[in-house]
Scaffold this active site. Structure first.
Site, mmCIF file in Angstrom:
data_model
loop_
_atom_site.group_PDB
_atom_site.id
_atom_site.type_symbol
_atom_site.label_atom_id
_atom_site.label_comp_id
_atom_site.label_asym_id
_atom_site.label_seq_id
_atom_site.Cartn_x
_atom_site.Cartn_y
_atom_site.Cartn_z
ATOM 1 C CD GLU A 259 26.795 -21.574 -22.397
ATOM 2 O OE1 GLU A 259 27.623 -22.334 -21.861
ATOM 3 O OE2 GLU A 259 26.900 -20.343 -22.372
ATOM 4 C CD GLU A 472 22.990 -20.087 -21.931
ATOM 5 O OE1 GLU A 472 23.179 -21.038 -21.161
ATOM 6 O OE2 GLU A 472 22.131 -20.096 -22.833
HETATM 7 P P1 NDP Z 1 22.880 -32.191 -29.690
HETATM 8 O O1 NDP Z 1 23.940 -31.249 -30.110
HETATM 9 O O2 NDP Z 1 22.762 -33.480 -30.402
HETATM 10 O O3 NDP Z 1 21.443 -31.529 -29.787
HETATM 11 C C1 NDP Z 1 21.094 -30.318 -29.128
HETATM 12 C C2 NDP Z 1 19.897 -29.694 -29.841
HETATM 13 O O4 NDP Z 1 20.306 -29.252 -31.133
HETATM 14 C C3 NDP Z 1 18.752 -30.671 -30.066
HETATM 15 O O5 NDP Z 1 17.538 -29.965 -29.930
HETATM 16 C C4 NDP Z 1 19.012 -31.111 -31.486
HETATM 17 O O6 NDP Z 1 17.906 -31.663 -32.144
HETATM 18 C C5 NDP Z 1 19.455 -29.798 -32.118
HETATM 19 N N1 NDP Z 1 20.187 -29.948 -33.383
HETATM 20 C C6 NDP Z 1 20.833 -31.038 -33.864
HETATM 21 N N2 NDP Z 1 21.378 -30.752 -35.073
HETATM 22 C C7 NDP Z 1 21.094 -29.461 -35.353
HETATM 23 C C8 NDP Z 1 21.402 -28.588 -36.440
HETATM 24 N N3 NDP Z 1 22.123 -28.972 -37.476
HETATM 25 N N4 NDP Z 1 20.951 -27.318 -36.376
HETATM 26 C C9 NDP Z 1 20.241 -26.882 -35.316
HETATM 27 N N5 NDP Z 1 19.915 -27.670 -34.271
HETATM 28 C C10 NDP Z 1 20.338 -28.940 -34.271
HETATM 29 O O7 NDP Z 1 23.094 -32.413 -28.129
HETATM 30 P P2 NDP Z 1 22.334 -33.431 -27.193
HETATM 31 O O8 NDP Z 1 20.865 -33.160 -27.244
HETATM 32 O O9 NDP Z 1 22.830 -34.804 -27.473
HETATM 33 O O10 NDP Z 1 22.822 -32.945 -25.742
HETATM 34 C C11 NDP Z 1 23.976 -33.400 -25.132
HETATM 35 C C12 NDP Z 1 25.108 -32.407 -25.300
HETATM 36 O O11 NDP Z 1 24.736 -31.152 -24.766
HETATM 37 C C13 NDP Z 1 26.354 -32.820 -24.551
HETATM 38 O O12 NDP Z 1 27.467 -32.633 -25.381
HETATM 39 C C14 NDP Z 1 26.403 -31.844 -23.392
HETATM 40 O O13 NDP Z 1 27.674 -31.588 -22.896
HETATM 41 C C15 NDP Z 1 25.808 -30.632 -23.994
HETATM 42 N N6 NDP Z 1 25.320 -29.745 -22.943
HETATM 43 C C16 NDP Z 1 25.989 -28.574 -22.699
HETATM 44 C C17 NDP Z 1 25.589 -27.739 -21.670
HETATM 45 C C18 NDP Z 1 26.281 -26.444 -21.402
HETATM 46 O O14 NDP Z 1 25.703 -25.631 -20.694
HETATM 47 N N7 NDP Z 1 27.455 -26.200 -21.902
HETATM 48 C C19 NDP Z 1 24.453 -28.104 -20.798
HETATM 49 C C20 NDP Z 1 23.839 -29.352 -21.161
HETATM 50 C C21 NDP Z 1 24.261 -30.142 -22.196
HETATM 51 P P3 NDP Z 1 17.515 -33.223 -32.004
HETATM 52 O O15 NDP Z 1 16.252 -33.157 -31.287
HETATM 53 O O16 NDP Z 1 17.385 -33.791 -33.371
HETATM 54 O O17 NDP Z 1 18.580 -33.917 -31.220
#
Ligand code: NDP
Length: 492
Positions: A259, A472
């Protein structure tokens, strides 16, 4: 002396712990990351800086717990999960405050939306599992097929910072309900309510059924997604991270749900219910400081009402109060991090360079006193940009919307469908035929007509194009977290 002072300072701070094998534990490496309070810009707790050793322990524990959990009757699984719901609801205020402090969102919003929805996610799937059924396919007199649906094993659930507990539980709940064991990683930027959930689950769930590891995505997240004993991954986050995970998961043939980001259009026709469209557009633009993947960041208004809508909208936006999240009168709280605030401000600068006019907002907000170093940005409306400029193509994920007029359905469809994203869209019109026509033509996984963020948890949730893969919600989620097996019995 300095070292002693630091030790003392950190000793006073709340320390978040990992949840592995039913226990709340320090990370093996003993390292911690500072956790900031967006409202003040100050450190207020410490998060485990876990690594692959913690992930290994968690996966081992989940694997060990899987045979018993997956064969426990669904009624018993359901009853245990419902106890978790009860505890979340009993501690609603504490959870809401923790979410607000960690994320910067107004506490009233966390109390009204985030935490009740987290409880609802668990309740929905804990009861949904009692109604989940598989198919059978008759081949008349030749044979009968039936489908077995079994839990898969250890599921990785990774979630972002914008709706921390809401999205975390949206994944964990179906995974657990159908009988998987889970290793979950919340965003390292907003770990607190996941920790509070762990404190509850440690008293209710059998050890190993749910494990929660805190830390960075590039360490914990990637150790988890590349782990050979984790066959299924559910991820919500940015499109780039989703692509990185897909690259790891594909050659290992893992089941994957992604997502991802959005750049959602909000299309307002002249024949809409003006007041309703106006007031809900304020929400879809600025709820949670515009940090909801479903926010409508591009507003297209049909020409005959463009000036009227723009004037009313800008007046109402300018009156929105940006304030500390603990003030019940704050309409917008703080952005989640300094880095994110700087990203949003940089897009405001970009919009100006691209020829945009700021109709209201556009600046960082400085609040006097205790909150002076918090990360606040004015709700911002920008006009005069081309539909295909960077500001209108790239996800900003903050309190910034663009507004522009259109004349025909064809024109607005061109604008709406121009981005690489396709998560959600909103259409405001009283013309039923046009509403259906637009819903059919618009490229998004979710279309709201004359409403926004109205959610029935049974419906398929997810995006097209770069907004993700898979759906989902409801039985879609339960199907995702189970493996179907067809059994064919000859009748001759
Ligand atoms: P990120 O992609 O930066 O991070 C999401 C999660 O992934 C965090 O827990 C992050 O850890 C983890 N992560 C980062 N790198 C990796 C990796 N290489 N392997 C596995 N896990 C990893 O997103 P944000 O947290 O910045 O969230 C914002 C984004 O989420 C926006 O683009 C938004 O649109 C999207 N979003 C989408 C939704 C949907 O339903 N489609 C709903 C809500 C948000 P860490 O803690 O280090 O950041």
């Amino acid at each position: 002396m300095q070292g002693h002072f630091l030790y003392y300072k950190f000793a006073l701070m709340e320390k978040i712990l990992n949840y592995i094998d039913g226990k709340l534990v320090d990370p093996i490496g003993g390292k911690y990351i500072e956790n900031f309070e967006p409202a003040t810009g100050k450190i207020y707790s410490m998060i485990p800086d876990s690594d692959e050793r913690d992930v290994e322990l968690a996966v081992e524990s989940a694997s060990k717990a899987f045979p018993a959990w997956s064969t426990l009757s669904k009624e018993k699984r359901s009853a245990l999960i419902l106890k978790v719901v009860e505890e979340i609801e009993n501690n609603l205020d504490e959870f809401a405050l923790a979410e607000s402090r960690d994320n910067g969102k107004p506490v009233w919003l966390a109390r009204r939306v985030d935490i009740p929805r987290a409880a609802k996610n668990f309740r929905f799937f804990a009861t949904g599992i009692l109604h989940f059924a598989s198919e059978s396919h008759s081949m008349e007199k030749t044979a009968i097929n039936y489908t077995l649906r079994s839990p898969i094993g250890v599921a990785a659930c990774i979630s972002p910072w914008n709706l921390p507990l809401y999205l975390f539980t949206w994944k964990i709940a179906p995974a657990l309900a159908v009988g998987n064991c889970v290793v979950a990683k919340p965003s390292e930027i907003t770990p607190m309510t996941a920790y509070k959930l762990a404190e509850i689950c440690a008293k209710i769930l059998p050890p190993g059924v749910l494990n929660i590891i805190h830390g960075y995505g590039h360490k914990v997240g990637s150790a988890l997604t590349s782990h050979p004993k984790v066959p299924v991954i559910s991820f919500t986050g940015g499109t780039k991270t989703g692509a990185d995970i897909a690259r790891v998961a594909a050659p290992m043939f893992k089941k994957l749900s992604l997502e991802l980001g959005g750049k959602n259009p909000n299309v307002i026709f002249a024949d809409c219910d003006f007041e309703k469209a106006l007031s809900r557009t304020l929400d879809s633009s600025f709820d949670n400081q515009g940090q909801i993947c479903l926010c409508g960041s591009r507003i297209f208004v049909e020409k005959p009402i463009y000036e009227k809508f723009k004037k009313a909208f800008v007046e109402r936006v300018a009156a929105m109060k940006v304030g500390n999240p603990y003030d019940e009168n704050s309409r917008l709280g703080a952005l989640v991090s300094k880095q994110h605030m700087e990203k949003v401000l940089s897009y405001i600068e970009l919009a100006k360079e691209e020829g945009g006019t700021i109709l209201t907002g556009g600046k960082q907000v400085r609040i006097d006193g205790e909150y002076k170093d918090g990360w606040y940005v004015e709700p911002t409306v920008i006009e005069g940009l081309a539909y295909n400029c960077r500001t209108n193509m790239e996800e900003v994920f903050g309190p910034l919307v663009t507004i522009m007029p259109f004349e025909t359905e064809e024109e607005v469809l061109l604008y709406a469908n121009a981005t690489e994203y396709g998560l959600a869209s909103t259409i405001w019109t009283e013309n039923l035929t046009r509403a259906h026509r637009m819903a059919n033509e618009i490229h998004s996984g979710i279309v709201w007509i004359n409403c926004w963020l109205l959610r029935d948890l049974r419906t398929p949730f997810g995006g097209v194009k770069n907004s993700g893969v898979g759906r989902e919600g409801g039985f879609e989620a339960m199907k995702f977290f189970t493996e179907p097996k067809n059994v064919c019995i000859s009748l001759s």
